[in-house]
Design an enzyme around this catalytic site. Sequence first.
Site, PDB file in Angstrom:
ATOM      1  N   GLY A 110      31.221  -2.762  86.522  1.00  0.00           N
ATOM      2  CA  GLY A 110      31.244  -3.018  88.401  1.00  0.00           C
ATOM      3  C   GLY A 110      30.956  -2.117  88.922  1.00  0.00           C
ATOM      4  O   GLY A 110      31.570  -1.859  90.301  1.00  0.00           O
ATOM      5  N   GLU A 116      36.419   5.577  87.154  1.00  0.00           N
ATOM      6  CA  GLU A 116      37.584   5.167  86.196  1.00  0.00           C
ATOM      7  C   GLU A 116      37.938   6.296  85.067  1.00  0.00           C
ATOM      8  O   GLU A 116      38.543   6.467  85.075  1.00  0.00           O
ATOM      9  CB  GLU A 116      36.997   3.957  85.174  1.00  0.00           C
ATOM     10  CG  GLU A 116      37.509   2.527  86.244  1.00  0.00           C
ATOM     11  CD  GLU A 116      35.723   1.190  85.867  1.00  0.00           C
ATOM     12  OE1 GLU A 116      36.493   0.288  86.109  1.00  0.00           O
ATOM     13  OE2 GLU A 116      35.290   2.047  85.382  1.00  0.00           O
TER      14      GLU A 116
END
Length: 240
Positions: A110, A116
């Site tokens: 994504g 992240e």
Amino acid sequence: MTQSEEKILVANTAIDTLIKKGKIFSGMKIGLGTGSTAMPAVKRLAEYIQRGELKDIKAVVTSFQTQNACQDYGIPVYSLNDRIIDGQLDLAIDGADEVTPDCFCIKGGGAAHVREKLVEYNSKIFVVVADSTKAVDTIGTKFPVPVEIIGEARIPVTKALNALGANCVLREGLRKCGPVITDNGNQILDCTWKEAIDVALMEDKINQIVGVVENGLFSKNKPIVFVAKADGSVEERNWH
């Protein structure tokens, strides 16, 4: 079970188990990931908060998608830089595009892997939730490893990645002419190899290339992993 059902199952099982075993409790600083398996985990966490079973949870999110979900669920969102967070999280939970038996992961399908990694490498405990299709034996030959790059460095970075054996494809936008632009304003090269790679070694080698922002190999902070099975069970790996 369908893949969607597996994602809900593993997300709910992970949150329930982490709370039951005392890994998630009131007052924690929690990193919340991005994608179709992480979102059900955010929803499950919100249910505990809304019932009053968890209180004073402080979230740090990895994308605009997760930020919007937290706003909808009433979960307060902070930055790693906020004084109350102080650059350190108690736990982070996220999905993965592939995860090996050794708990190495690919993330970034994504295009959110930079945020992240910032969140998950600055967490005391990292947790991955995955459906059965994400469980693999090796990494590098099937699902592409995303490499976020400075746009002006596309050609030299591509050549350096080719020298590491990678075949690189610039990720194109969907319903948009031109490349995907990340939340950080950069571009993505999706990389595959003819043979499986040494994940930890390749993570370091890619990040040594000038013009690379970050890559989607995760080897430094090995997660607790929950993997859904088609028969409705959930496998747990790497409890610590």
